[in-house]
Every structure is written in C-alpha cells, then in structure tokens.
Design a protein around this motif. Structure first.
Motif, PDB file in Angstrom:
ATOM      1  N   LYS A  30       0.848  -1.209   0.000  1.00  0.00           N
ATOM      2  CA  LYS A  30       0.000   0.000   0.000  1.00  0.00           C
ATOM      3  C   LYS A  30       0.876   1.248   0.000  1.00  0.00           C
ATOM      4  CE  LYS A  30      -2.654  -1.073   3.665  1.00  0.00           C
ATOM      5  NZ  LYS A  30      -2.904  -2.462   4.081  1.00  0.00           N
ATOM      6  N   GLU A  31       0.259   2.400  -0.277  1.00  0.00           N
ATOM      7  CA  GLU A  31       0.992   3.671  -0.319  1.00  0.00           C
ATOM      8  C   GLU A  31       1.733   3.944   0.985  1.00  0.00           C
ATOM      9  OE1 GLU A  31       1.618   4.774  -3.549  1.00  0.00           O
ATOM     10  OE2 GLU A  31       2.259   6.326  -2.151  1.00  0.00           O
ATOM     11  N   GLU A  32       1.093   3.629   2.114  1.00  0.00           N
ATOM     12  CA  GLU A  32       1.694   3.932   3.422  1.00  0.00           C
ATOM     13  C   GLU A  32       2.925   3.055   3.664  1.00  0.00           C
ATOM     14  OE1 GLU A  32      -1.932   3.881   2.566  1.00  0.00           O
ATOM     15  OE2 GLU A  32      -2.045   2.433   4.215  1.00  0.00           O
ATOM     16  N   ARG A  48       5.183   2.186   1.531  1.00  0.00           N
ATOM     17  CA  ARG A  48       6.144   2.340   0.446  1.00  0.00           C
ATOM     18  C   ARG A  48       7.590   2.255   0.909  1.00  0.00           C
ATOM     19  NH1 ARG A  48       6.948   7.325  -1.905  1.00  0.00           N
ATOM     20  NH2 ARG A  48       5.339   8.014  -0.466  1.00  0.00           N
ATOM     21  N   ASP A  49       7.873   2.712   2.107  1.00  0.00           N
ATOM     22  CA  ASP A  49       9.261   2.732   2.571  1.00  0.00           C
ATOM     23  C   ASP A  49       9.644   1.486   3.341  1.00  0.00           C
ATOM     24  OD1 ASP A  49       8.886   6.232   3.186  1.00  0.00           O
ATOM     25  OD2 ASP A  49       9.778   5.189   1.475  1.00  0.00           O
ATOM     26  N   PHE A  50       8.717   0.543   3.477  1.00  0.00           N
ATOM     27  CA  PHE A  50       9.063  -0.693   4.190  1.00  0.00           C
ATOM     28  C   PHE A  50       9.933  -1.567   3.307  1.00  0.00           C
ATOM     29  CE2 PHE A  50       5.158  -1.166   7.167  1.00  0.00           C
ATOM     30  CZ  PHE A  50       5.305   0.131   7.575  1.00  0.00           C
ATOM     31  N   VAL A  51      10.548  -2.567   3.903  1.00  0.00           N
ATOM     32  CA  VAL A  51      11.285  -3.567   3.114  1.00  0.00           C
ATOM     33  C   VAL A  51      10.256  -4.324   2.273  1.00  0.00           C
ATOM     34  CG1 VAL A  51      12.676  -5.644   3.285  1.00  0.00           C
ATOM     35  CG2 VAL A  51      13.031  -3.794   4.905  1.00  0.00           C
ATOM     36  N   PRO A  52      10.501  -4.467   0.991  1.00  0.00           N
ATOM     37  CA  PRO A  52       9.477  -5.105   0.154  1.00  0.00           C
ATOM     38  C   PRO A  52       9.235  -6.562   0.540  1.00  0.00           C
ATOM     39  CG  PRO A  52      11.449  -4.665  -1.110  1.00  0.00           C
ATOM     40  CD  PRO A  52      11.641  -4.013   0.202  1.00  0.00           C
ATOM     41  N   LEU A  53       8.015  -7.027   0.282  1.00  0.00           N
ATOM     42  CA  LEU A  53       7.643  -8.384   0.666  1.00  0.00           C
ATOM     43  C   LEU A  53       8.407  -9.434  -0.114  1.00  0.00           C
ATOM     44  CD1 LEU A  53       3.768  -8.407   1.015  1.00  0.00           C
ATOM     45  CD2 LEU A  53       5.436  -9.043   2.729  1.00  0.00           C
ATOM     46  N   TYR A  54       8.603  -9.204  -1.384  1.00  0.00           N
ATOM     47  CA  TYR A  54       9.385 -10.141  -2.174  1.00  0.00           C
ATOM     48  C   TYR A  54      10.206  -9.359  -3.170  1.00  0.00           C
ATOM     49  CZ  TYR A  54       5.276  -9.429  -5.099  1.00  0.00           C
ATOM     50  OH  TYR A  54       4.250  -8.874  -5.793  1.00  0.00           O
ATOM     51  N   GLN A  55      11.321  -9.995  -3.566  1.00  0.00           N
ATOM     52  CA  GLN A  55      12.180  -9.371  -4.568  1.00  0.00           C
ATOM     53  C   GLN A  55      11.455  -9.366  -5.896  1.00  0.00           C
ATOM     54  OE1 GLN A  55      15.760 -11.429  -5.098  1.00  0.00           O
ATOM     55  NE2 GLN A  55      16.986  -9.910  -4.029  1.00  0.00           N
ATOM     56  N   ASP A  56      11.562  -8.264  -6.623  1.00  0.00           N
ATOM     57  CA  ASP A  56      10.914  -8.215  -7.932  1.00  0.00           C
ATOM     58  C   ASP A  56      11.382  -9.326  -8.838  1.00  0.00           C
ATOM     59  OD1 ASP A  56      10.441  -4.661  -8.449  1.00  0.00           O
ATOM     60  OD2 ASP A  56       9.085  -6.274  -7.885  1.00  0.00           O
ATOM     61  N   PHE A  57      12.682  -9.614  -8.811  1.00  0.00           N
ATOM     62  CA  PHE A  57      13.200 -10.569  -9.772  1.00  0.00           C
ATOM     63  C   PHE A  57      12.739 -11.979  -9.457  1.00  0.00           C
ATOM     64  CE2 PHE A  57      15.413 -11.765 -13.306  1.00  0.00           C
ATOM     65  CZ  PHE A  57      16.370 -12.727 -13.078  1.00  0.00           C
ATOM     66  N   GLU A  58      12.505 -12.271  -8.179  1.00  0.00           N
ATOM     67  CA  GLU A  58      12.071 -13.616  -7.838  1.00  0.00           C
ATOM     68  C   GLU A  58      10.707 -13.932  -8.386  1.00  0.00           C
ATOM     69  OE1 GLU A  58      13.950 -15.363  -3.726  1.00  0.00           O
ATOM     70  OE2 GLU A  58      12.080 -14.259  -3.675  1.00  0.00           O
ATOM     71  N   ASN A  59       9.957 -12.895  -8.677  1.00  0.00           N
ATOM     72  CA  ASN A  59       8.616 -13.068  -9.171  1.00  0.00           C
ATOM     73  C   ASN A  59       8.550 -12.980 -10.679  1.00  0.00           C
ATOM     74  OD1 ASN A  59       6.097 -13.626  -8.480  1.00  0.00           O
ATOM     75  ND2 ASN A  59       5.502 -11.573  -7.899  1.00  0.00           N
ATOM     76  N   PHE A  60       9.693 -12.768 -11.327  1.00  0.00           N
ATOM     77  CA  PHE A  60       9.751 -12.531 -12.774  1.00  0.00           C
ATOM     78  C   PHE A  60       9.068 -13.645 -13.549  1.00  0.00           C
ATOM     79  CE2 PHE A  60      11.681 -10.502 -16.370  1.00  0.00           C
ATOM     80  CZ  PHE A  60      11.859 -11.510 -17.285  1.00  0.00           C
TER      81      PHE A  60
END
Lengths: 532, 180
Positions: free
Chosen positions: A75-77, A79-91
């Motif tokens: 969510k927008e709020e 945004r600065d948290f550590v992301p849930l998953y790496q973008d590349f892992e979901n590629f």
C-alpha cells in the motif's frame, strides 16, 4: 512393426545382459528416454529467450505506468518498508506463468473418475483474474487424475460402505492416534494393509505427503547417510532435509552411480571425522511420476544386501498399479517384500482415498507409533476414508467374493500397454517404462505447453501439463495417467484427439533413436549443493 | 508452479548451461546478432565485428555477472538471492565444462574481431633512417607508427572488447569472488 521388433529385441538383449549380471529379472525391462532433437532444443531456448525479452519489456512498461499493473503491491503507506518479495524472484511467475495459468487449478465439480465435469471460466485480462460463466463442461475425458484402478467413484460398494460408516462414526476423529483417535477401524485397516503387502505390520497416516516428511526424520538423524534418487518427490526430499542426515544424490535409476556412492561412503565414512556412518538409507520410488520410469528393484536389493544398507521404497504411484496381483513393484518383479526394510505408499492413487502407510517389521512399526511426528501430533485418518480403503483393498485382494479387483488390475495393464504402443506408433516422444501407467509425453517448447492444454480442453479432454522450473528447462511435458476405468472407446477417442492436436502443434518429434538405457557406467560428475 | 516438482534439484539455474543444445544456441545467438548488425547499411565489416564483440560482451556481462538471484522462488529459502548467474552455475564449483566454454568464447571472439579489423602486417625491412621511428610493436606483428595512427580508433574499440572479455576470465580466475 520393423521398428518395434528392433527396439524390443535391442532392449531384450540388454535385459538379458542384466539377467546375466544379477539373474533376478524375470521379465524384459524396457525403458526409453529418447534424446531431445537438437533443433527442438535450440528452438526451445529461443522461445524462452523471446519470453524473457518481452518480460523485461513488460516490466519496464509496468514500472513507468504505461501499462496497468495487476500484481499485488504494498500500500501507499508501506512504500518505505522492506518489500515483501524481490521483484526478480517473481519474474517467472508474472511474465511466463501468468500467460498460461488457465491450464492449472481448473475447478472440477464431479467425482474425478474416467470422465469429469469442469466449471467453465474465462478471463478478460489475460489470466490475471478469472470469471465463471456459470456453465459446466460435461464429460471431459480425464487423463490427469491418479485414478489407476478406477476407485474414484461415488456409487458402488466402496461408496456405500463409506456412507454407512459415516452414519456410525461421523466424519471427524477429533484427536491424534496417540491420544483418543485410535479407532478399531484403524487397527483393522493396518492388519489388512500388512496382509496385502505380505509383511508383518503396518501403520497408516492421514496424509501421504506427511507420511514421508514426518517419518524419515524418525528413522534417520545426524550421522546417518541418505542416498536418494535424483528425481525423488518433494516429500522425500523434505523428509530427508528435516532429518538432518547427510544427503547424497545418485543419478536417476543408475545402479553404477548408486554403487559408487555406497562404496565411497563405506570407505571414507563421515565427512571430516571419517567415523563410520550410523546408518545408510537408500530412498527410491516405485514409479517416478514425472518420468514414468520404474525403479530397478532387483539390483537395488542386491546392492543393499551386499553393502548392508537399508532400503526405503516409496510406492506412491506403484501400489495397486503394478504387478499381476496389484501388490506394487515388489510383486511386479516377483521379489520378497521382507527384503525391503521400509515399504511406504499412499492410498490416494489406486484406492480412491487419501493418506499413506508405512509397513515393515513389527519392531519398526512399534517404534514409529511412538516416535513419528505424524502419529503423535497429527490427526488420524477420517472414518469414511478408512472404510473406502478397506473396501477397495478387499476388492483388489478378491476377499469380497467378486473378481472386480482382479479384472481392474488386468484392465489397467492392458490399457497401459495399448496406450503407450499407440502413442509411440504415432511418433510422439514418450518417456518411461513400457508397463508404467504414467505416460509423460514431451512438448519441449514453452508456448506448446499452454497450447496443448487449451486445445485438448477445447476437444473435451483434460490433461496435466508441466513446464520449467518444475521440470528441466528443455523437458516440458504433458503427463497422462491411464486408468482401469477408461474404456477402449475413450482411449481411442483420446488418442485420435492427441494425434490431431499433435499434427496441429507439430509434436511428433520421435525419430526412433532410442537412447541406450541408463545402465551405462557413470563417468560424469554430479555437482551438488554440499553443505556440511 | 513449483520449483523442483519433477526433480529434486533445488536451483534449476545451476543446470541451465549444461543442458543439451545450450552451447549451440549460444553460438547461433552470436551469429544471429552478427547477421542483424551486418544488415546496417553504412557499417563496414570491421565495424560490425567490433559491434558484435561489444554488444555480446555487454549482454553477457549483464546477464551473467550483474543480475542476481533466480527468476523463481527456490525451496532453499533464497540461498542464491545474492549470487549472480555465474556464481550459481554448478553450485559454485570452478572450472567445469560450461565455465571453461563461456570463458573461452569471448576470447575467441575478440581474436577473430582483431584479426579482421587489424590484419597482421608484414614487418618491412627498412633502411636505418626509418628504423628509429619503429615505435611499439604489438602482439599482432604490426607497428604503431605515424602511418598507423588512423587505425587508432579501431584499436580503441578492440581494446574495449578485450577488456570486457577479460572481465569474465578474471572473475573465474580469482577464487575468492567466484567461489562462495
């Protein structure tokens, strides 16, 4: 016919060589894994390359908001948290899997017998979301369910007895085996399983996957060695990892590789201290469900006896499906079940129920009753399921007074041989043993995975397709599971449709170059993840 | 979709370079790139070879040594998340067949490229006044005198390509960075 006789005589020659070597095969062992044609391999890599390039392009468009993004984001709020998953892992999931996602997780709304009803669904945003049209696709020929003996039915003696027991015991057990969930039906089932397999004692568990993953840790621990086949199922791998033993992998069904590992293990001992191993456990499966190959059980037992190791045989797919009496791979080869130390199997495939069993010597099973996680902490099997297994097992053994079980076992063998022979004649590349009811047919290219699944469904046949990363990168396949419930007309219809789709998608790759079977000495090294 | 359902391979990325036909596809891919670049109308053959070399090195550097992790979730809780594809190959074992092949190909490519851009010059037997302007003799037999300054631009391109290909070679040779 010329090719058939040449192929079978070549393999009979090899298996007579085997006979000479170990003298225990009483039937020809015909397995083939035809090599990928080079052009097909190059085109497959090209396919994955193009999909990767387009994947990067779409990611770029999504990042710059040119294209709408359907993926779950924070969510927008946040945004600065550590992301849930790496973008590349979901590629892979968002760029390749999503394109052909409609071939999996199809909801069925009838009993998965020889024919099944599917709920029709469509997608307007390229498989990101599905909508149900409300219609039901009726009578789809089911080539995907593990229904080897046709016991997945809602009428007949099994279903009637299960209904009766539900009236008496209810559906839930509400406890574990060790506490107050040990029904008299469980005891009867265990005696019956032991009698079916020809061993001293058996124990049943509520879930097949949990049977493997919870019992291997009870059998081995630190300081033990597990030699597991390359293509073992995830439950065996998980159980081996949870146990904390050292795991060494040998090449699939390759007895030279296994012997080399055994000799190295005994000669060198444990990694740094060179102490002898506490136990060596060889873990193999009866039928490997993704290759359709059968384990070389006589040779494994020979090695086990020579090097004093233990054998754990997982008969998930082979129990009920192989053998003249339906007693599994031990019966298929005509061996003594007491030679195998731990016999494991599941009731999901040939008995139309759920759950697993472990069978063997009396001391082993008594030990497992108190030391297995599944026995102590997991809920025991539900009464209608227990009754289904009892009835179907009695049917297979012939104890219910009819010959239905015997007929079904014979029908399955006939169906298997017929289906495999016809597919091979048509020119498809089929992996595996001639007698295994699991028939993997190679598709190779990523686009053909989706196309095959969809074309078959359009013509009212349901199949299971598998691709990378579940299989090696160039070996995507469609896996057919033959059932005794399939009549010859159904199989003929399925075969003509497969031939039609095969011509449409150009799947008939076979060039009759049968790879010499896996009894070659292993001279290339397997690199494995060593973590001590 | 689950990694390793049909095999107990924890990270399929480690085996990709060993698969049947991968090396041939790689060579054919370089060939395809070369043919596409040849179709640019104003580029001469030496420039096209240099561009092939450069683009190949750039792509290989990005794919093998920059992108980290796997495009799918592996069941080993992300041990390979910080490893590049080169480090993941064969689970970090050095000097396997694929690694040697991938090290040798850019070197061969740069040698072909240089042979076409700067063919070997015959050393001319000159009289003594010209000998003083001999200059540095480089490994392909030519000499860098004032006559050859016009070819400096191509030299520069070739040197770039060589630097790019030697990066992968050094990554293989340094045991600390690659073996993890």
């Amino acid at each position: 016919e010329f090719w058939d006789t040449e192929f079978s005589s070549e393999s009979i020659l090899k298996s007579t060589m085997n006979d000479f070597i170990c003298g225990q095969y009483n039937r020809p062992f015909l397995e083939s894994f035809e090599e990928t044609p080079m052009l097909v391999a190059v085109l497959t890599y090209m396919g994955y390359g193009i999909l990767t390039i387009f994947g990067y392009l779409r990611d770029f468009l999504r990042h710059w908001k040119i294209e709408r993004c359907h993926i779950a984001r924070e969510k927008e709020e946040q945004r600065d948290f550590v992301p849930l998953y790496q973008d590349f892992e979901n590629f892979y999931t968002r760029n390749l899997y999503m394109r052909i996602r409609d071939n999996w997780n199809r909801p069925i709304c009838s009993v998965p017998g020889a024919k099944v009803d599917l709920m029709e669904r469509t997608s307007r945003d390229y498989n990101w979301t599905f909508e149900y049209t409300g219609r039901v696709v009726l009578d789809v020929i089911n080539l995907g369910s593990y229904n080897y003996l046709g016991f997945a039915e809602n009428t007949g003696p099994c279903a009637d007895s299960a209904a009766e027991i539900t009236m008496k015991y209810g559906v839930g057990v509400a406890s574990t085996r060790q506490e107050i969930g040990n029904l008299d039906r469980h005891e009867e089932l265990e005696k019956l399983v032991a009698k079916f397999l020809g061993v001293e004692s058996a124990m049943v568990f509520g879930m097949g996957f949990a049977t493997n993953s919870m019992n291997i840790p009870a059998l081995t621990g630190k300081g033990c060695l597990i030699l597991s086949d390359e293509l073992n199922h995830a439950s065996l791998v998980l159980g081996a990892r949870l146990s904390g033993s050292t795991i060494r992998v040998f090449k699939h069904n390759n007895m030279q590789s296994l012997e080399k590992l055994l000799r190295d293990a005994i000669v060198h001992g444990q990694p740094r201290t060179h102490r002898p191993w506490k136990k060596i456990l060889i873990v193999v499966e009866g039928i490997y469900s993704m290759e359709g190959s059968i384990v070389r059980l006589p040779e494994v037992i020979d090695l086990k006896k020579r090097y004093r190791a233990y054998l754990y045989l997982d008969e998930a797919h082979s129990i009920g499906a192989l053998g003249s009496r339906g007693r599994g791979v031990v019966d298929y080869f005509g061996l003594d079940p007491c030679d195998v130390d731990v016999l494991m199997g599941t009731f999901t495939k040939s008995f139309g129920a759920a759950g697993g069993y472990i069978a063997g010597k009396w001391e082993l099973i008594e030990y497992l009753r108190s030391h297995s996680h599944s026995a102590v902490y997991a809920t025991s099997m539900s009464p209608p399921v227990v009754e289904q297994i009892i009835t179907s097992m009695k049917c297979i053994m012939g104890e219910d007074g009819t010959t239905i079980g015997c007929d079904r076992v014979r029908k399955l063998a006939e169906n298997t041989v017929y289906f495999r022979r016809r597919l091979r004649e048509m020119g498809f590349i089929i992996y595996g043993n001639e007698d295994s009811p699991v028939v993997p047919m190679m598709l190779y290219m990523p686009a053909k995975i989706g196309a095959f699944g969809r074309e078959m469904l359009k013509r009212n046949i349901g199949v299971v397709v598998v691709g990378f990363p579940a299989t090696p990168i160039i070996e995507s396949r469609a896996r057919f599971c033959i059932s005794a419930a399939h009549t010859k007309e159904m199989l003929d219809r399925a075969l003509s449709v497969i031939s039609e789709v095969g011509d449409l998608l150009q799947l008939k790759y076979s060039r009759r170059r049968i790879q010499p079977s896996l009894s070659l000495p292993c001279d290339d090294i397997v690199f494995e993840d060593i973590d001590d | 979709m689950n990694v390793g359902t049909a095999h107990s391979e924890v990270n399929p990325n480690t085996r990709v370079m060993n698969s049947r036909g991968m090396w041939l596809s790689y060579i054919l891919g370089i060939g395809l790139l070369h043919v596409i670049l040849l179709s640019i109308p104003f580029a001469s053959v030496p420039v096209v070879w240099t561009l092939t070399n450069l683009i190949h090195n750039l792509c290989m550097y990005l794919l093998l040594h920059t992108v980290k992790g796997t495009p799918f979730e592996t069941p080993d809780q992300g041990k390979a998340r910080l490893l590049t594809h080169w480090e993941q190959m064969d689970y970090g074992v050095q000097f396997t067949a694929s690694r040697k092949f991938l090290t040798i190909t850019p070197i061969v490519l740069v040698h072909i490229c240089s042979a076409i851009t700067r063919p070997v010059l015959v050393f001319e037997e000159e009289s003594s006044p010209k000998r003083s302007s001999r200059g540095i003799r480089d490994i392909w037999g030519g000499t860098r005198t004032r006559r050859n300054v016009a070819k400096e631009r191509q030299d520069g391109c070739v040197c770039f390509g060589f630097a790019g290909s030697s990066m992968s070679f050094m990554t293989a040779a340094l045991p600390g960075t690659a073996a993890r």
